[in-house]
Design a protein around this motif. Structure first.
Motif, PDB file in Angstrom:
ATOM      1  N   ALA A 199       0.813  -1.220   0.000  1.00 55.43           N
ATOM      2  CA  ALA A 199       0.000   0.000   0.000  1.00 55.43           C
ATOM      3  C   ALA A 199       0.845   1.267   0.000  1.00 55.43           C
ATOM      4  O   ALA A 199       0.293   2.367   0.025  1.00 55.43           O
ATOM      5  CB  ALA A 199      -0.938   0.006   1.202  1.00 55.43           C
ATOM      6  N   SER A 237       1.246  -0.158  -4.769  1.00 55.66           N
ATOM      7  CA  SER A 237       0.394   0.965  -5.147  1.00 55.66           C
ATOM      8  C   SER A 237       0.242   1.850  -3.913  1.00 55.66           C
ATOM      9  O   SER A 237       0.732   1.515  -2.838  1.00 55.66           O
ATOM     10  CB  SER A 237      -0.971   0.483  -5.656  1.00 55.66           C
ATOM     11  OG  SER A 237      -1.650  -0.247  -4.648  1.00 55.66           O
ATOM     12  N   ASN A 285      -2.172   3.418  -1.163  1.00 58.03           N
ATOM     13  CA  ASN A 285      -3.491   3.337  -0.538  1.00 58.03           C
ATOM     14  C   ASN A 285      -3.320   3.596   0.957  1.00 58.03           C
ATOM     15  O   ASN A 285      -3.100   2.678   1.742  1.00 58.03           O
ATOM     16  CB  ASN A 285      -4.145   1.970  -0.784  1.00 58.03           C
ATOM     17  CG  ASN A 285      -5.631   1.984  -0.505  1.00 58.03           C
ATOM     18  OD1 ASN A 285      -6.086   2.650   0.416  1.00 58.03           O
ATOM     19  ND2 ASN A 285      -6.389   1.247  -1.301  1.00 58.03           N
ATOM     20  N   PRO A 302      -9.649  -3.525   0.835  1.00 52.43           N
ATOM     21  CA  PRO A 302      -8.954  -2.259   0.552  1.00 52.43           C
ATOM     22  C   PRO A 302      -9.935  -1.112   0.351  1.00 52.43           C
ATOM     23  O   PRO A 302     -11.050  -1.297  -0.145  1.00 52.43           O
ATOM     24  CB  PRO A 302      -8.197  -2.568  -0.754  1.00 52.43           C
ATOM     25  CG  PRO A 302      -8.129  -4.054  -0.825  1.00 52.43           C
ATOM     26  CD  PRO A 302      -9.359  -4.561  -0.162  1.00 52.43           C
ATOM     27  N   ARG A 314     -11.289   1.607  -1.649  1.00 52.30           N
ATOM     28  CA  ARG A 314     -11.274   1.912  -3.079  1.00 52.30           C
ATOM     29  C   ARG A 314     -12.336   2.959  -3.395  1.00 52.30           C
ATOM     30  O   ARG A 314     -13.414   2.947  -2.827  1.00 52.30           O
ATOM     31  CB  ARG A 314     -11.522   0.653  -3.919  1.00 52.30           C
ATOM     32  CG  ARG A 314     -10.444  -0.410  -3.753  1.00 52.30           C
ATOM     33  CD  ARG A 314     -10.618  -1.531  -4.755  1.00 52.30           C
ATOM     34  NE  ARG A 314      -9.652  -2.592  -4.547  1.00 52.30           N
ATOM     35  CZ  ARG A 314      -8.401  -2.570  -4.978  1.00 52.30           C
ATOM     36  NH1 ARG A 314      -7.966  -1.523  -5.651  1.00 52.30           N
ATOM     37  NH2 ARG A 314      -7.580  -3.575  -4.755  1.00 52.30           N
ATOM     38  N   THR A 361     -12.051   8.699  -9.590  1.00 48.21           N
ATOM     39  CA  THR A 361     -10.604   8.764  -9.799  1.00 48.21           C
ATOM     40  C   THR A 361     -10.269   9.528 -11.069  1.00 48.21           C
ATOM     41  O   THR A 361      -9.396  10.411 -11.074  1.00 48.21           O
ATOM     42  CB  THR A 361     -10.010   7.350  -9.869  1.00 48.21           C
ATOM     43  OG1 THR A 361     -10.320   6.641  -8.662  1.00 48.21           O
ATOM     44  CG2 THR A 361      -8.494   7.403 -10.046  1.00 48.21           C
TER      45      THR A 361
END
Length: 258
Positions: free
Chosen positions: A22, A76, A78, A111, A113, A119
């Motif tokens: 993350a 990524s 997050n 997660p 999202r 986005t």
């Protein structure tokens, strides 16, 4: 009893793996893993984390040694996931969760999202408003917002082709620069290409990687810090290469056509 310690080791590695994927700093990952391992009461609880892997060791004169290695390839950003893992690990260390509950919560972690449309909308607005901050006018903001479409296309293609970050960023920045120069030459001669291009790529810049690299370095983790800083420079180089090639290709193509 040995099975319990193995589950504890698996739990610690799982927590670290989720955080590393993350985008967490390596010193934060190591701290979380050590906190979980210390609940075992073992004489030695060690965790060594780099940007691409995790190694832990539990050692006791009575129970022996448990060692685990885990490679982490995909990453990524997050921050919501990092916060969730931090909360679960703190609850476990404070005795609010038992070991099996902690492992299951980490294993079934959902997660954070956001919808794809949100986005993409944020990418478009980010490009437009950064262009405004960098001195662009309405025309430059419109062009950079239009360039946000290339980010969407690149992201969709990347899901199918599984390109690395270097190719992904170079592909997107190439077409962003190409579009700005083409519009400036063919449609709007008064267009300022520099702020339009700079605003278009702003969301692709490796700010988090550079920040984490500096933080890891200040914490004394020079290996991970240097790796993250190099990662940031590679991403920046891919953007610069894509922009330079895109601008030159557009100029050569327009000269050939004219």
């Amino acid at each position: 009893m040995e099975e319990k310690y193995r589950v504890l080791a698996d739990t610690a590695v799982l927590a670290g793996e989720i955080m590393l994927k993350a985008g967490a700093e390596t010193f934060r990952v190591e701290d979380t893993i050590r906190r979980i391992l210390r609940t075992s009461g073992f004489e030695h609880c060690e965790a060594f984390v780099v940007t691409t892997g995790i190694m832990i060791t539990l050692e006791s004169s009575k129970a022996g040694t448990i060692s685990l290695n885990r490679r982490v390839s995909s990453k990524s950003t997050n921050l919501g996931v990092i916060d969730q893992v931090n909360t679960i690990s703190r609850q476990f260390c404070q005795g609010e969760l038992d070991l099996s509950e902690t492992f299951q919560q980490l294993k079934n972690l959902t997660p954070v999202r956001y919808p794809e449309w949100l986005t993409y909308l944020c990418m478009v607005l980010t490009a437009a408003f950064f262009t405004l901050i960098l001195g662009g006018g309405p025309a430059e903001c419109f062009v950079s917002a239009f360039n946000g479409l290339y980010f969407m296309i690149s992201r969709i293609l990347n899901r199918r082709l599984h390109l690395n970050d270097f190719v992904f960023n170079m592909f997107a920045s190439f077409f962003m620069a190409f579009t700005c120069i083409a519009i400036q030459t063919l449609i709007l001669p008064e267009l300022l290409a520099e702020p339009a291009i700079a605003g278009s790529i702003m969301a692709l810049l490796p700010g988090l990687a550079m920040t984490n690299g500096i933080r890891d370095t200040l914490e004394g983790d020079y290996m991970s810090g240097a790796a993250r800083i190099i990662e940031a420079f590679v991403i920046a180089a891919s953007l610069a290469l894509g922009i330079g090639v895109g601008m030159e290709c557009c100029r050569l193509l327009l000269q050939a056509l004219v």
